[in-house]
Write a protein that holds these residues in place. Structure first.
Motif, PDB file in Angstrom:
ATOM      1  N   GLY A   1      -2.489  32.943  -3.407  1.00 25.60           N
ATOM      2  CA  GLY A   1      -2.077  33.668  -2.219  1.00 25.60           C
ATOM      3  C   GLY A   1      -2.158  35.180  -2.427  1.00 25.60           C
ATOM      4  N   ASP A   2      -2.453  35.877  -1.354  1.00 24.70           N
ATOM      5  CA  ASP A   2      -2.575  37.334  -1.379  1.00 24.70           C
ATOM      6  C   ASP A   2      -1.420  37.923  -0.568  1.00 24.70           C
ATOM      7  N   ARG A   3      -0.552  38.637  -1.227  1.00 20.11           N
ATOM      8  CA  ARG A   3       0.618  39.201  -0.546  1.00 20.11           C
ATOM      9  C   ARG A   3       0.242  40.317   0.417  1.00 20.11           C
ATOM     10  N   GLN A   4      -0.970  40.841   0.290  1.00 21.87           N
ATOM     11  CA  GLN A   4      -1.395  41.918   1.179  1.00 21.87           C
ATOM     12  C   GLN A   4      -1.911  41.394   2.520  1.00 21.87           C
ATOM     13  N   ARG A   5      -2.184  40.104   2.619  1.00 24.24           N
ATOM     14  CA  ARG A   5      -2.665  39.542   3.881  1.00 24.24           C
ATOM     15  C   ARG A   5      -1.458  39.295   4.793  1.00 24.24           C
ATOM     16  N   VAL A   6      -1.463  39.942   5.926  1.00 23.96           N
ATOM     17  CA  VAL A   6      -0.329  39.839   6.840  1.00 23.96           C
ATOM     18  C   VAL A   6      -0.831  39.551   8.246  1.00 23.96           C
ATOM     19  N   MET A   7       0.049  39.042   9.061  1.00 29.24           N
ATOM     20  CA  MET A   7      -0.221  38.824  10.472  1.00 29.24           C
ATOM     21  C   MET A   7       0.968  39.336  11.266  1.00 29.24           C
ATOM     22  N   MET A   8       0.797  39.484  12.566  1.00 27.01           N
ATOM     23  CA  MET A   8       1.875  39.940  13.439  1.00 27.01           C
ATOM     24  C   MET A   8       2.616  38.724  13.998  1.00 27.01           C
ATOM     25  N   ARG A   9       3.937  38.784  13.940  1.00 21.48           N
ATOM     26  CA  ARG A   9       4.773  37.743  14.536  1.00 21.48           C
ATOM     27  C   ARG A   9       5.720  38.365  15.560  1.00 21.48           C
ATOM     28  N   PHE A  10       6.073  37.564  16.545  1.00 19.08           N
ATOM     29  CA  PHE A  10       7.099  37.984  17.494  1.00 19.08           C
ATOM     30  C   PHE A  10       8.447  37.986  16.782  1.00 19.08           C
ATOM     31  N   PHE A  11       9.240  39.026  17.002  1.00 14.23           N
ATOM     32  CA  PHE A  11      10.539  39.186  16.346  1.00 14.23           C
ATOM     33  C   PHE A  11      11.625  39.129  17.412  1.00 14.23           C
ATOM     34  N   TRP A  12      12.451  38.115  17.338  1.00 11.69           N
ATOM     35  CA  TRP A  12      13.474  37.857  18.349  1.00 11.69           C
ATOM     36  C   TRP A  12      14.858  37.953  17.725  1.00 11.69           C
ATOM     37  N   THR A  13      15.726  38.758  18.341  1.00  7.72           N
ATOM     38  CA  THR A  13      17.086  38.942  17.816  1.00  7.72           C
ATOM     39  C   THR A  13      18.147  38.315  18.706  1.00  7.72           C
ATOM     40  N   GLY A  14      17.739  37.546  19.695  1.00  4.95           N
ATOM     41  CA  GLY A  14      18.702  36.930  20.604  1.00  4.95           C
ATOM     42  C   GLY A  14      18.838  37.729  21.896  1.00  4.95           C
ATOM     43  N   VAL A  15      19.414  37.086  22.904  1.00  7.77           N
ATOM     44  CA  VAL A  15      19.470  37.675  24.238  1.00  7.77           C
ATOM     45  C   VAL A  15      20.289  38.958  24.268  1.00  7.77           C
ATOM     46  N   GLU A  16      21.494  38.920  23.733  1.00  2.38           N
ATOM     47  CA  GLU A  16      22.388  40.072  23.865  1.00  2.38           C
ATOM     48  C   GLU A  16      21.856  41.281  23.112  1.00  2.38           C
ATOM     49  N   ARG A  17      21.451  41.098  21.866  1.00  2.29           N
ATOM     50  CA  ARG A  17      20.919  42.230  21.096  1.00  2.29           C
ATOM     51  C   ARG A  17      19.641  42.771  21.736  1.00  2.29           C
ATOM     52  N   SER A  18      18.811  41.867  22.248  1.00  2.00           N
ATOM     53  CA  SER A  18      17.558  42.313  22.865  1.00  2.00           C
ATOM     54  C   SER A  18      17.818  43.094  24.147  1.00  2.00           C
ATOM     55  N   ARG A  19      18.807  42.705  24.914  1.00  2.00           N
ATOM     56  CA  ARG A  19      19.143  43.459  26.126  1.00  2.00           C
ATOM     57  C   ARG A  19      19.613  44.868  25.779  1.00  2.00           C
ATOM     58  N   ARG A  20      20.428  44.968  24.752  1.00  2.00           N
ATOM     59  CA  ARG A  20      20.889  46.294  24.344  1.00  2.00           C
ATOM     60  C   ARG A  20      19.728  47.133  23.812  1.00  2.00           C
ATOM     61  N   LEU A  21      18.795  46.483  23.094  1.00  2.00           N
ATOM     62  CA  LEU A  21      17.619  47.182  22.599  1.00  2.00           C
ATOM     63  C   LEU A  21      16.809  47.761  23.763  1.00  2.00           C
ATOM     64  N   VAL A  22      16.585  46.972  24.791  1.00  2.00           N
ATOM     65  CA  VAL A  22      15.800  47.431  25.947  1.00  2.00           C
ATOM     66  C   VAL A  22      16.491  48.608  26.625  1.00  2.00           C
ATOM     67  N   GLN A  23      17.799  48.562  26.710  1.00  2.00           N
ATOM     68  CA  GLN A  23      18.539  49.672  27.311  1.00  2.00           C
ATOM     69  C   GLN A  23      18.372  50.949  26.487  1.00  2.00           C
ATOM     70  N   ARG A  24      18.394  50.814  25.163  1.00  2.00           N
ATOM     71  CA  ARG A  24      18.218  52.000  24.315  1.00  2.00           C
ATOM     72  C   ARG A  24      16.795  52.551  24.446  1.00  2.00           C
ATOM     73  N   LEU A  25      15.825  51.663  24.537  1.00  2.16           N
ATOM     74  CA  LEU A  25      14.446  52.108  24.701  1.00  2.16           C
ATOM     75  C   LEU A  25      14.256  52.849  26.019  1.00  2.16           C
ATOM     76  N   ALA A  26      14.897  52.367  27.062  1.00 10.27           N
ATOM     77  CA  ALA A  26      14.764  53.008  28.377  1.00 10.27           C
ATOM     78  C   ALA A  26      15.332  54.420  28.374  1.00 10.27           C
ATOM     79  N   ALA A  27      16.313  54.667  27.502  1.00  7.78           N
ATOM     80  CA  ALA A  27      16.959  55.981  27.474  1.00  7.78           C
ATOM     81  C   ALA A  27      16.226  56.996  26.597  1.00  7.78           C
ATOM     82  N   LEU A  28      15.224  56.563  25.840  1.00  9.06           N
ATOM     83  CA  LEU A  28      14.519  57.495  24.959  1.00  9.06           C
ATOM     84  C   LEU A  28      13.679  58.483  25.763  1.00  9.06           C
ATOM     85  N   PRO A  29      13.666  59.767  25.389  1.00 12.49           N
ATOM     86  CA  PRO A  29      12.795  60.748  26.044  1.00 12.49           C
ATOM     87  C   PRO A  29      11.328  60.391  25.827  1.00 12.49           C
ATOM     88  N   ALA A  30      10.476  60.793  26.743  1.00 14.38           N
ATOM     89  CA  ALA A  30       9.060  60.446  26.709  1.00 14.38           C
ATOM     90  C   ALA A  30       8.378  60.951  25.441  1.00 14.38           C
TER      91      ALA A  30
END
Length: 489
Positions: A22-51
């Motif tokens: 196996g090659d530890r340098q070979r990687v792929m992208m996975r979806f990262f899910w933290t649950g409904v409540e944490r994800s909702r708070r994350l989206v709110q923080r993202l919306a508040a970030l300046p452009a």
């Protein structure tokens, strides 16, 4: 011909200087899910970030990770859409904010960092442009990463006329085979599955009658709701769970780009395989009409249940078909399909009771309700458990089957037996001693004292056997088929 058991091994095992790790340098992208409540708070923080902060973060993500992934922007957008879908919200209007949202819902996964083992080898679908005596091969392997999560990776190579095996280097930028979004399902296929499972009762028929043909997953849920509201089904919840399970476990997956299958990782895509896809046994199957299909049987693991699954792939296709294997004998691990029909029927080997080899037969590739005991543990080196090491290989003398046997101290060895060509339930001969066993220098690893293969390839007189070592790495040997058959008498 009476059964002959070899009393002494007379087969020379030629070990090739190949070690696949196996090659530890070979990687792929996975979806990262933290649950409904944490994800909702994350989206709110993202919306508040300046452009300007959003732009800077996106630039930083692309600078660091773009060299490691193909078309990273598309993957980030897909993961942003997945996050929005799970939260049942709209995506932001700003494309940069969408990319950052996707990045916060993504992670890199080193899919073969822990181990790479249990290979299977078949002739590749494309044999063009080779020199005389050469054959292009395709090898599947079980890759294990963080959390012991198993996926399937592929590797091409070439066997020369003199038996030299060259494996191509894997691409550094691996891509995930994607599940087809919102696919359409033919009603007849669901009806057949229900009938095969003996579940096509009045309740299930009422739901089928409410579906269009073909139907989508969303339309299935709507149909179930309509039948529930009409009060026509007695146990609607049982029907609901069964149909959703069937549709979720039987899906199509696509190659996003026109690349070789070795550029892709077959990663868990359904709930049934969410904790791993294990030990694929590839077989090049030739149908009665000459149509060639590459089938791969594997074990899906959900975390508490195992389920036998099968992929089907034809040359030139951009999709894989994934189906659940059903029936009384489609259970446990290690199902291996014969490379053609025998006497007009599909046949398969399986370890249906966990310790013995069974011969299965069916008129359907996905429903296996007929089977018989082929052989159980007999010799001391296999006294705990016996099974196959891949699909049977057709020779003029009979079906050559490599076997695995588990003995004292859970020591895995590889043996062989020969089945009658016309009546595979009849064992003609077998080796009484292992063909391949763990060597002292190979005894250590993730699971010590194991040699195990999921499928070998016959080229001329040479049988090439790729095998896993202690559930960690892969190696390859070859033996003369003539010597092997002579040793079995």
């Amino acid at each position: 011909m009476p059964l002959h058991i070899a009393s002494a091994l007379q087969v020379r095992v030629h070990r090739l200087p190949i070690r696949v790790e196996g090659d530890r340098q070979r990687v792929m992208m996975r979806f990262f899910w933290t649950g409904v409540e944490r994800s909702r708070r994350l989206v709110q923080r993202l919306a508040a970030l300046p452009a300007d902060i959003v732009r800077g973060q996106v630039d930083e993500v692309l600078r660091i990770f773009r060299p490691r992934h193909v078309d990273i922007e598309s993957v980030l957008m897909e993961n942003a859409q997945e996050l929005a879908s799970r939260l049942q919200i709209d995506l932001p209007d700003d494309s940069l904010r969408q990319l950052l949202m996707g990045a916060c819902a993504s992670m890199e996964y080193a899919f073969e960092a822990a181990a790479l083992f249990n290979p299977s080898m078949v002739p590749a679908m494309n044999q063009r442009g080779l020199a005389p005596g050469q054959v292009r091969i395709l090898m599947s392997m079980r890759a294990v990463g963080e959390g012991h999560l198993s996926s399937i990776v592929f590797r091409h190579g070439t066997i020369a006329a003199d038996g030299d095996l060259h494996l191509d280097s894997p691409p550094q930028l691996a891509q995930q085979i994607r599940q087809v979004p919102n696919p359409q399902y033919p009603k007849a296929a669901l009806e057949r599955k229900l009938r095969d499972m003996h579940k096509l009762d009045e309740d299930a028929q009422a739901v089928l009658n409410a579906l269009s043909d073909p139907f989508s997953y969303g339309q299935l849920l709507q149909g179930l709701d309509r039948v529930r509201s009409n009060g026509r089904v007695g146990d609607i919840e049982a029907v609901y769970e069964l149909m959703v399970w069937i549709i979720g476990s039987n899906y199509r997956a696509e190659f996003p780009r026109d690349l070789s299958i070795s550029d892709y990782v077959l990663f868990p895509l359904s709930e049934a395989e969410s904790q791993g896809m294990e030990d694929m046994r590839l077989v090049r199957f030739v149908d009665d009409d000459g149509q060639v299909t590459l089938y791969g049987t594997y074990t899906a693991f959900s975390g508490n249940k195992i389920l036998p699954q099968m992929i089907a792939y034809r040359a030139g296709d951009r999709q894989l078909q994934v189906a659940t294997l059903l029936g009384r004998y489609a259970r446990d691990k290690g199902l291996a399909l014969f490379p053609r029909k025998v006497n007009g029927r599909y046949m398969m080997l399986g370890r249906c009771n966990g310790e013995s080899s069974f011969l299965l037969s069916s008129d359907s590739l996905t429903f296996w309700d007929e089977g018989e005991l082929l052989t159980g543990p007999e010799a001391a080196w296999e006294i705990v458990q016996v099974g196959n090491c891949g699909s049977p290989i057709e020779t003029p003398r009979g079906w050559l089957v490599l076997t695995h046997g588990v003995g004292p101290m859970r020591r895995y060895c590889i043996g062989a037996m020969l089945l009658d060509l016309e009546d595979p339930s009849r064992i003609i001969a077998r080796l009484g001693v292992p063909l391949l066993e763990p060597q002292q220098e190979q005894s250590g690893g993730y699971v010590p004292n194991v040699v195990y293969s999921c499928g070998s390839l016959l080229h001329g007189d040479r049988l090439f056997i790729p095998y896993g070592i202690s559930d960690t790495t892969c190696a390859v040997v070859w033996v003369s088929v003539d010597e092997l058959l002579q040793a079995m008498g």
